[in-house]
Design a protein around this motif. Structure first.
Motif, PDB file in Angstrom:
ATOM      1  N   UNK A  57       3.507  10.479  -6.771  1.00 26.48           N
ATOM      2  CA  UNK A  57       4.578  10.895  -7.688  1.00 26.48           C
ATOM      3  C   UNK A  57       4.031  11.086  -9.098  1.00 26.48           C
ATOM      4  N   UNK A  58       3.231  10.111  -9.563  1.00 28.06           N
ATOM      5  CA  UNK A  58       2.685  10.232 -10.919  1.00 28.06           C
ATOM      6  C   UNK A  58       1.767  11.443 -11.054  1.00 28.06           C
ATOM      7  N   UNK A  59       1.068  11.792 -10.000  1.00 33.07           N
ATOM      8  CA  UNK A  59       0.191  12.961 -10.068  1.00 33.07           C
ATOM      9  C   UNK A  59       0.940  14.274  -9.924  1.00 33.07           C
ATOM     10  N   UNK A  60       2.083  14.229  -9.281  1.00 33.59           N
ATOM     11  CA  UNK A  60       2.862  15.467  -9.126  1.00 33.59           C
ATOM     12  C   UNK A  60       3.670  15.751 -10.388  1.00 33.59           C
ATOM     13  N   UNK A  61       4.316  14.706 -10.925  1.00 32.60           N
ATOM     14  CA  UNK A  61       5.195  14.946 -12.082  1.00 32.60           C
ATOM     15  C   UNK A  61       4.515  14.702 -13.425  1.00 32.60           C
ATOM     16  N   UNK A  70      -5.052  15.680  -8.685  1.00 39.58           N
ATOM     17  CA  UNK A  70      -4.065  16.707  -8.343  1.00 39.58           C
ATOM     18  C   UNK A  70      -4.052  16.967  -6.845  1.00 39.58           C
ATOM     19  N   UNK A  71      -2.926  17.543  -6.367  1.00 38.27           N
ATOM     20  CA  UNK A  71      -2.766  17.870  -4.956  1.00 38.27           C
ATOM     21  C   UNK A  71      -3.972  18.678  -4.502  1.00 38.27           C
ATOM     22  N   UNK A  72      -4.563  18.383  -3.396  1.00 34.84           N
ATOM     23  CA  UNK A  72      -4.211  17.560  -2.229  1.00 34.84           C
ATOM     24  C   UNK A  72      -4.726  16.117  -2.295  1.00 34.84           C
ATOM     25  N   UNK A  73      -4.850  15.550  -3.474  1.00 30.86           N
ATOM     26  CA  UNK A  73      -5.181  14.130  -3.664  1.00 30.86           C
ATOM     27  C   UNK A  73      -6.533  13.764  -3.042  1.00 30.86           C
ATOM     28  N   UNK A  74      -7.551  14.429  -3.500  1.00 31.80           N
ATOM     29  CA  UNK A  74      -8.917  14.199  -3.014  1.00 31.80           C
ATOM     30  C   UNK A  74      -9.373  12.771  -3.337  1.00 31.80           C
ATOM     31  N   UNK A  75      -9.074  12.288  -4.526  1.00 33.13           N
ATOM     32  CA  UNK A  75      -9.469  10.936  -4.914  1.00 33.13           C
ATOM     33  C   UNK A  75      -8.754   9.884  -4.045  1.00 33.13           C
ATOM     34  N   UNK A  76      -7.491  10.127  -3.768  1.00 35.05           N
ATOM     35  CA  UNK A  76      -6.740   9.215  -2.897  1.00 35.05           C
ATOM     36  C   UNK A  76      -7.358   9.179  -1.495  1.00 35.05           C
ATOM     37  N   UNK A  77      -7.755  10.334  -0.991  1.00 38.44           N
ATOM     38  CA  UNK A  77      -8.434  10.382   0.309  1.00 38.44           C
ATOM     39  C   UNK A  77      -9.755   9.616   0.269  1.00 38.44           C
ATOM     40  N   UNK A 116       0.836  -1.205   0.000  1.00 40.17           N
ATOM     41  CA  UNK A 116       0.000   0.000   0.000  1.00 40.17           C
ATOM     42  C   UNK A 116       0.871   1.257   0.000  1.00 40.17           C
ATOM     43  N   UNK A 117       1.948   1.251   0.741  1.00 35.76           N
ATOM     44  CA  UNK A 117       2.853   2.414   0.767  1.00 35.76           C
ATOM     45  C   UNK A 117       3.455   2.659  -0.607  1.00 35.76           C
ATOM     46  N   UNK A 118       3.876   1.584  -1.274  1.00 38.74           N
ATOM     47  CA  UNK A 118       4.444   1.730  -2.620  1.00 38.74           C
ATOM     48  C   UNK A 118       3.394   2.289  -3.578  1.00 38.74           C
ATOM     49  N   UNK A 119       2.175   1.783  -3.520  1.00 36.84           N
ATOM     50  CA  UNK A 119       1.109   2.290  -4.405  1.00 36.84           C
ATOM     51  C   UNK A 119       0.786   3.758  -4.131  1.00 36.84           C
ATOM     52  N   UNK A 120       0.754   4.144  -2.870  1.00 32.38           N
ATOM     53  CA  UNK A 120       0.445   5.543  -2.531  1.00 32.38           C
ATOM     54  C   UNK A 120       1.555   6.464  -3.019  1.00 32.38           C
ATOM     55  N   UNK A 121       2.796   6.067  -2.821  1.00 29.78           N
ATOM     56  CA  UNK A 121       3.918   6.894  -3.283  1.00 29.78           C
ATOM     57  C   UNK A 121       3.881   7.014  -4.803  1.00 29.78           C
TER      58      UNK A 121
END
Length: 140
Positions: free
Chosen positions: A47-51, A59-66, A38-43
């Motif tokens: 990273x993919x969304x930032x770069x 995009x930041x602040x990662x609403x979908x991830x939350x 899970x940590x690898x997937x989150x990172x």
């Protein structure tokens, strides 16, 4: 004579598919393997969304991830609680089996104590009889 079924096998045999699934999910989510993956997937997600210049799906602040984490937690909590309830039930069955084993052992020990006492009494009766015979032989 077949192998007797112990309390653990009886407990496992009566688990439903849902109970087994909940236990598997709780075991998986409570492992280092799950945390590392899970940590690898989150990172990677971050990273993919930032770069990612061309396409930002979160995009930041990662609403979908939350939202993904909230959904995961909403399902994980009751599943883990079901597994904990089953663990409590398993522990209770184990304690009851231990208690019954202790009662059976107590009964056997008491029976052995009675048997040993009877042997001792029988031996003492024989010794007394031999002493009386010896005494009567000496008196003659």
């Amino acid at each position: 004579m077949g192998t007797p079924v112990n309390w653990h096998k009886k407990h496992v045999e009566k688990l439903s598919f849902g109970n087994r699934l909940a236990d598997s999910v709780a075991n998986g989510m409570g492992s280092w393997r799950f945390i590392i993956i899970q940590t690898i997937l989150v990172v990677m997600w971050m990273v993919l969304n930032i770069i990612g210049f061309a396409f930002h799906w979160d995009v930041y602040p990662f609403i979908l991830l939350n939202l993904v984490f909230s959904t995961q937690a909403a399902y994980a909590a009751p599943i883990i609680m079901m597994a904990q309830n089953r663990q409590n039930e398993r522990d209770r069955e184990h304690a009851e089996a231990d208690y019954q084993t202790n009662i059976d052992a107590k009964i056997e020990i008491e029976a052995l104590a009675l048997k040993l006492n009877a042997i001792e009494v029988d031996k003492l009766d024989k010794i007394i009889l031999l002493l009386e015979e010896l005494k009567s032989n000496q008196a003659k």
